[in-house]
Every structure is written in C-alpha cells, then in structure tokens.
Design a protein around this motif. Structure first.
Motif, PDB file in Angstrom:
ATOM      1  N   ALA A  27      32.614  60.372  33.740  1.00 55.51           N
ATOM      2  CA  ALA A  27      33.368  61.957  33.935  1.00 55.51           C
ATOM      3  C   ALA A  27      32.766  62.453  32.536  1.00 55.51           C
ATOM      4  O   ALA A  27      31.873  62.121  31.487  1.00 55.51           O
ATOM      5  CB  ALA A  27      35.000  61.769  33.654  1.00 55.51           C
ATOM      6  N   VAL A  28      32.952  64.178  31.735  1.00 52.46           N
ATOM      7  CA  VAL A  28      32.712  64.161  30.796  1.00 52.46           C
ATOM      8  C   VAL A  28      33.939  65.092  30.181  1.00 52.46           C
ATOM      9  O   VAL A  28      34.528  65.674  30.996  1.00 52.46           O
ATOM     10  CB  VAL A  28      31.156  65.475  31.213  1.00 52.46           C
ATOM     11  CG1 VAL A  28      31.046  66.408  29.962  1.00 52.46           C
ATOM     12  CG2 VAL A  28      29.912  64.835  32.016  1.00 52.46           C
ATOM     13  N   ARG A  29      33.645  64.987  28.814  1.00 57.36           N
ATOM     14  CA  ARG A  29      34.792  65.356  27.703  1.00 57.36           C
ATOM     15  C   ARG A  29      34.722  66.690  27.541  1.00 57.36           C
ATOM     16  O   ARG A  29      33.145  66.594  26.549  1.00 57.36           O
ATOM     17  CB  ARG A  29      35.539  64.144  27.152  1.00 57.36           C
ATOM     18  CG  ARG A  29      36.492  64.679  26.516  1.00 57.36           C
ATOM     19  CD  ARG A  29      36.392  65.915  25.292  1.00 57.36           C
ATOM     20  NE  ARG A  29      37.639  66.367  24.273  1.00 57.36           N
ATOM     21  CZ  ARG A  29      38.213  66.154  22.870  1.00 57.36           C
ATOM     22  NH1 ARG A  29      37.169  64.749  22.709  1.00 57.36           N
ATOM     23  NH2 ARG A  29      38.680  66.664  22.427  1.00 57.36           N
ATOM     24  N   VAL A  30      35.441  67.720  27.190  1.00 60.02           N
ATOM     25  CA  VAL A  30      34.500  69.195  26.712  1.00 60.02           C
ATOM     26  C   VAL A  30      35.775  69.300  26.223  1.00 60.02           C
ATOM     27  O   VAL A  30      36.639  69.639  26.449  1.00 60.02           O
ATOM     28  CB  VAL A  30      33.625  70.052  27.768  1.00 60.02           C
ATOM     29  CG1 VAL A  30      32.572  69.231  28.586  1.00 60.02           C
ATOM     30  CG2 VAL A  30      34.947  70.871  28.009  1.00 60.02           C
ATOM     31  N   ASN A  31      35.488  69.976  24.570  1.00 60.54           N
ATOM     32  CA  ASN A  31      36.259  70.599  24.230  1.00 60.54           C
ATOM     33  C   ASN A  31      36.399  71.950  23.583  1.00 60.54           C
ATOM     34  O   ASN A  31      34.582  72.118  23.175  1.00 60.54           O
ATOM     35  CB  ASN A  31      36.032  69.411  22.494  1.00 60.54           C
ATOM     36  CG  ASN A  31      37.921  70.534  21.699  1.00 60.54           C
ATOM     37  OD1 ASN A  31      37.983  71.333  21.611  1.00 60.54           O
ATOM     38  ND2 ASN A  31      37.309  69.351  20.553  1.00 60.54           N
ATOM     39  N   PRO A  32      36.404  72.569  24.572  1.00 62.35           N
ATOM     40  CA  PRO A  32      36.311  74.200  24.521  1.00 62.35           C
ATOM     41  C   PRO A  32      36.542  75.339  22.998  1.00 62.35           C
ATOM     42  O   PRO A  32      35.592  75.936  23.064  1.00 62.35           O
ATOM     43  CB  PRO A  32      37.387  74.881  25.527  1.00 62.35           C
ATOM     44  CG  PRO A  32      37.680  73.992  26.133  1.00 62.35           C
ATOM     45  CD  PRO A  32      38.032  72.564  25.484  1.00 62.35           C
ATOM     46  N   GLY A  33      37.288  74.724  22.275  1.00 63.04           N
ATOM     47  CA  GLY A  33      37.126  74.766  20.932  1.00 63.04           C
ATOM     48  C   GLY A  33      36.370  75.827  20.473  1.00 63.04           C
ATOM     49  O   GLY A  33      36.257  75.969  19.367  1.00 63.04           O
ATOM     50  N   ASN A  34      35.544  74.222  20.119  1.00 58.61           N
ATOM     51  CA  ASN A  34      34.464  74.376  19.558  1.00 58.61           C
ATOM     52  C   ASN A  34      33.118  74.569  20.235  1.00 58.61           C
ATOM     53  O   ASN A  34      31.965  73.911  19.509  1.00 58.61           O
ATOM     54  CB  ASN A  34      34.247  72.777  18.645  1.00 58.61           C
ATOM     55  CG  ASN A  34      34.266  71.107  19.063  1.00 58.61           C
ATOM     56  OD1 ASN A  34      33.612  71.427  20.074  1.00 58.61           O
ATOM     57  ND2 ASN A  34      34.748  70.487  18.321  1.00 58.61           N
ATOM     58  N   ILE A  35      32.729  74.993  21.694  1.00 58.53           N
ATOM     59  CA  ILE A  35      31.377  75.284  21.899  1.00 58.53           C
ATOM     60  C   ILE A  35      31.165  76.771  21.341  1.00 58.53           C
ATOM     61  O   ILE A  35      32.300  76.816  22.549  1.00 58.53           O
ATOM     62  CB  ILE A  35      31.686  73.870  23.498  1.00 58.53           C
ATOM     63  CG1 ILE A  35      31.480  72.803  23.758  1.00 58.53           C
ATOM     64  CG2 ILE A  35      30.408  74.708  24.512  1.00 58.53           C
ATOM     65  CD1 ILE A  35      31.624  72.581  24.697  1.00 58.53           C
ATOM     66  N   LYS A  36      30.220  77.151  21.658  1.00 61.62           N
ATOM     67  CA  LYS A  36      29.723  78.317  21.088  1.00 61.62           C
ATOM     68  C   LYS A  36      29.594  78.915  22.554  1.00 61.62           C
ATOM     69  O   LYS A  36      29.368  78.309  23.297  1.00 61.62           O
ATOM     70  CB  LYS A  36      28.900  78.792  20.219  1.00 61.62           C
ATOM     71  CG  LYS A  36      29.119  78.552  18.682  1.00 61.62           C
ATOM     72  CD  LYS A  36      28.090  78.218  17.649  1.00 61.62           C
ATOM     73  CE  LYS A  36      27.857  78.437  16.250  1.00 61.62           C
ATOM     74  NZ  LYS A  36      26.959  78.378  15.598  1.00 61.62           N
ATOM     75  N   LYS A  37      30.073  80.411  22.674  1.00 67.34           N
ATOM     76  CA  LYS A  37      30.526  80.276  24.079  1.00 67.34           C
ATOM     77  C   LYS A  37      30.662  79.900  25.529  1.00 67.34           C
ATOM     78  O   LYS A  37      29.646  79.597  26.139  1.00 67.34           O
ATOM     79  CB  LYS A  37      28.670  81.365  24.426  1.00 67.34           C
ATOM     80  CG  LYS A  37      28.666  82.222  23.745  1.00 67.34           C
ATOM     81  CD  LYS A  37      27.289  83.180  22.953  1.00 67.34           C
ATOM     82  CE  LYS A  37      27.309  84.021  22.610  1.00 67.34           C
ATOM     83  NZ  LYS A  37      26.216  84.861  22.699  1.00 67.34           N
ATOM     84  N   PHE A  38      31.970  79.019  25.791  1.00 67.67           N
ATOM     85  CA  PHE A  38      32.222  78.358  26.409  1.00 67.67           C
ATOM     86  C   PHE A  38      32.113  78.907  28.088  1.00 67.67           C
ATOM     87  O   PHE A  38      31.864  78.324  28.561  1.00 67.67           O
ATOM     88  CB  PHE A  38      33.230  77.008  26.004  1.00 67.67           C
ATOM     89  CG  PHE A  38      33.479  75.806  26.749  1.00 67.67           C
ATOM     90  CD1 PHE A  38      32.612  75.029  26.997  1.00 67.67           C
ATOM     91  CD2 PHE A  38      34.740  77.054  28.059  1.00 67.67           C
ATOM     92  CE1 PHE A  38      33.244  74.660  28.569  1.00 67.67           C
ATOM     93  CE2 PHE A  38      34.306  75.319  28.771  1.00 67.67           C
ATOM     94  CZ  PHE A  38      34.024  74.097  29.189  1.00 67.67           C
TER      95      PHE A  38
END
Length: 385
Positions: free
Chosen positions: A113-124
């Motif tokens: 699985a992959v965990r992503v943190n949308p708030g700190n990925i530019k132009k997510f």
C-alpha cells in the motif's frame, strides 16, 4: 481439600457492534469489512539502509506487528523498496510526502500500500488521476493520511486551524478526487496530537463514509504520555465500533508501539489475549510485596504464547474473587500464598515459594491448553490478524 469457587457461566460483555466499512487488502492482511483490527508500526531506520530496515521489520514482526510503514523521503529510499517489500515478512506501506514521483516508485516496487499526505504534496490534486490508474492496475490500496500539522492551506484558511471538521473535510475531498477516477481502494487517517480533536474527527468520518479507518494520535509524545493519549483516544473510538487498524505513535522504540497497541486491543476484547497478569495495586491490607511479586511472575512467564490470565493478589479480601475469573492465581497473607487454578484452591505454599509455584502451574496449564488444541485439531492460541 479443595474449595470450588465456581466459574462464570455468562459470556463476556461485548462492545458496540463494529462499524460497517468496505474492505481493502493490504498485502495479505484484510482491513475493514469486519476483519479483526490490525496493529501497525513504522520503522525508524533509514529505508535506504536495507539490512537495518529489514532487521527492524523482523523485530516488529516478532512483537506482533501486522503491517509496517517505511519512510520514503529520498531517491535512495525509493530504490530500496523492491528488496524490502519482497523480503519483509509482513506487508510494507510506503510513506510518501512532498514528492509524488515516489508514489509511482512504491507501486512499481511491489509495496502492499502507499500512504500519501495530500496537504504537503504540491499540486497533489493534479496527480490523482495518474496515481489512481497506477494503483488500480497494480491492485495497491492508497491510504489518505491527513495530519493536523500539514493540513491543506485552503482548509486552514476556511477553518482557521485544524478542527475536526477541517480534518474530515480534507480527507473526504481527496477521496472524492479518487472516486472521480473510479478508485475506491482507500483507507483514511486523520491524525491530531489532541485526542479530543482526533476522536471527533474520526466520528465525523465514520458518519460520512464507509472507508476503513486507520486510527492514530500523531506526535503523541514519550512512552508514558503517548500510551495514555493513544489508549484514551483508541478506547473511545473502538468502544463505539470505529477503527479498523491502529498505530500507537510513541517517542520510543517501535516494538513498544506494537506492544501497547496489542494490549489496547486485548483489553477491549478485540484481539485474543495472550498472557495477562492481573495484580492488585496494594494497600494497607497487603502482607506481601505485591509490586515485586507481580514483576517476578511477569519476568518468569515472559515469552509465554498462550492466553493465560494470572492473578497476583496481596491479600485474601480480593484474591478469591479475582481468582474466580483467572486461570491461575495467588492470594497472599500471613507469610503464605493460596494458589488457585480455574477457580479452585489447589494448595497453600510459603511466601518464598509463591513465584516458583505460580510459574510451574502456569507452564503446566500452558501445556494442557496446547494439548487440548492439538486433540481438537484446532490451534489453542490464535492471534487475530
């Protein structure tokens, strides 16, 4: 002569029914959809150091960890993922911040699985379509992990701070972007260092979606403080049926996180208990050093892998009553100890023999439990996965 104190005939009380959620598969571990609540942790090694990372994963696995997360802040970390994902004994989640390119690297590496943190990925938001396509084709679920400290600036402007409403809205907004691409293999977390904010955020999510929820109090603090905050928050939510997987965040070795998490689940009846020491807090009635006695019994039974409850009591006021619900116990006083097995007094021994006798009886009971499991064709010890 033995005194039969009887055994309880009624089944144990149950918590609220589990919240009904969709189920995802993190490797071979089901999350949500009625599956047992799983325990996660995160490595503290540099992921690029493959040997050190795999060694720590092995230690976590031995402690009862069921899913492990590894940080991927650099290209070297991303390059290490294929070997780590292949050799780890438990599913590996890649933790991605800032660089969306590492999301694709983790999927290609075979991470569970992959965990992503949308708030700190530019132009997510602009990358969601590509991520959804890659994850869908590989059968890799995505955890949308919202943190109070990295909340989307648009929501910070709207709410002024990381309120429960802001955390929940952020997560559901990002889910909606994936849903536009037909991707729903999602797990959500909304972490905050304040248990009250965190609990309210998860309650809102539970009422507004059917995605499985990963519980966590972020930056919970040192071992004692973090254990208390996590226990309070997890207990409140799990008692309401909310939560499908947990990670206790401590400023302590990750194996300690796993032990605390497993104990929380055992205490709530959400995971079959292992060895449990029931000991009194001591008082003016105690005629024995209960603290030392409990510590010595715990040390003597360390590593026991059967669900055995041992009661260590300092006097005869609570001893018989507690022993009635225990597999094995002692009530101490006047330089002696009454030993109980399955609610019956089987012998009285000198105080100096209490620890020795309890350990002997515990070993005997453990063997009996294993033999009973073997005869029935079923395992006598089962750890919910």
């Amino acid at each position: 002569m033995t005194v039969d104190l009887g055994m309880p005939a009624t089944p144990p009380l149950r918590l609220a029914e589990r919240r009904q959620s969709r189920q995802i598969m993190v490797g071979d571990v089901p999350v949500g959809g009625g599956a047992p609540v799983s325990v996660q942790s995160m490595t503290t090694t540099s992921t690029a150091d493959i040997n050190a990372t795999l060694q720590q994963i092995a230690e976590l696995t031995a402690s009862g960890c069921q899913i492990v997360r590894v940080a991927v802040p650099t290209a070297d970390d991303a390059e290490a993922l294929p070997i780590i994902a292949k050799k780890s004994q438990i599913p590996v989640i890649a933790d991605i911040h800032f660089q969306p390119k590492y999301v694709f690297a983790a999927i290609e590496a075979g991470c569970a699985a992959v965990r992503v943190n949308p708030g700190n990925i530019k132009k997510f938001d602009d990358k969601v379509g590509e991520i959804a396509k890659a994850a869908s084709e590989a059968g890799v679920p995505i955890r949308i992990g919202v943190n109070a400290g990295s909340l989307d600036k648009r929501l910070l402007a709207k709410y002024g701070k990381a309120t429960p409403e802001a955390l929940a809205e952020s997560a559901l907004w990002e889910c909606s972007l994936f849903e536009e691409h037909g991707f729903r293999d999602i797990k959500i977390s909304v972490k905050h260092n304040d248990p009250v904010v965190m609990v309210n955020a998860y309650r809102q999510l539970a009422a507004q979606c059917d995605y499985p929820l990963h519980l966590g109090v972020t930056e919970a603090g040192p071992a004692f403080q973090g254990t208390i905050k996590s226990s309070v928050a997890f207990g409140a939510l799990l008692a309401e049926g909310i939560g499908d997987t947990i990670r206790v965040s401590l400023s302590a070795p990750p194996a300690e996180e796993v032990k605390v998490g497993a104990q929380i689940l055992e205490s709530l009846g959400l995971r079959e208990r292992g060895l449990e020491i029931v000991s009194c807090p001591s008082c003016g009635r105690a005629q024995v050093d209960v603290y030392s006695l409990a510590d010595e019994v715990t040390a003597g039974l360390e590593g026991m892998d059967v669900p055995l409850r041992v009661a260590v009591m300092g006097c005869v006021v609570n001893g018989p009553g507690e022993a009635r619900d225990a597999d094995l116990g002692v009530a101490s006083g006047n330089g002696k100890g009454q030993i109980f097995v399955k609610g019956e007094v089987i012998k009285t021994v000198p105080e100096s023999k209490i620890v020795e006798t309890l350990i002997e009886e515990a070993m005997r009971l453990a063997e009996d439990m294993k033999d009973e499991g073997a005869e029935s064709g079923e395992p006598s010890v089962a750890v919910a996965g």
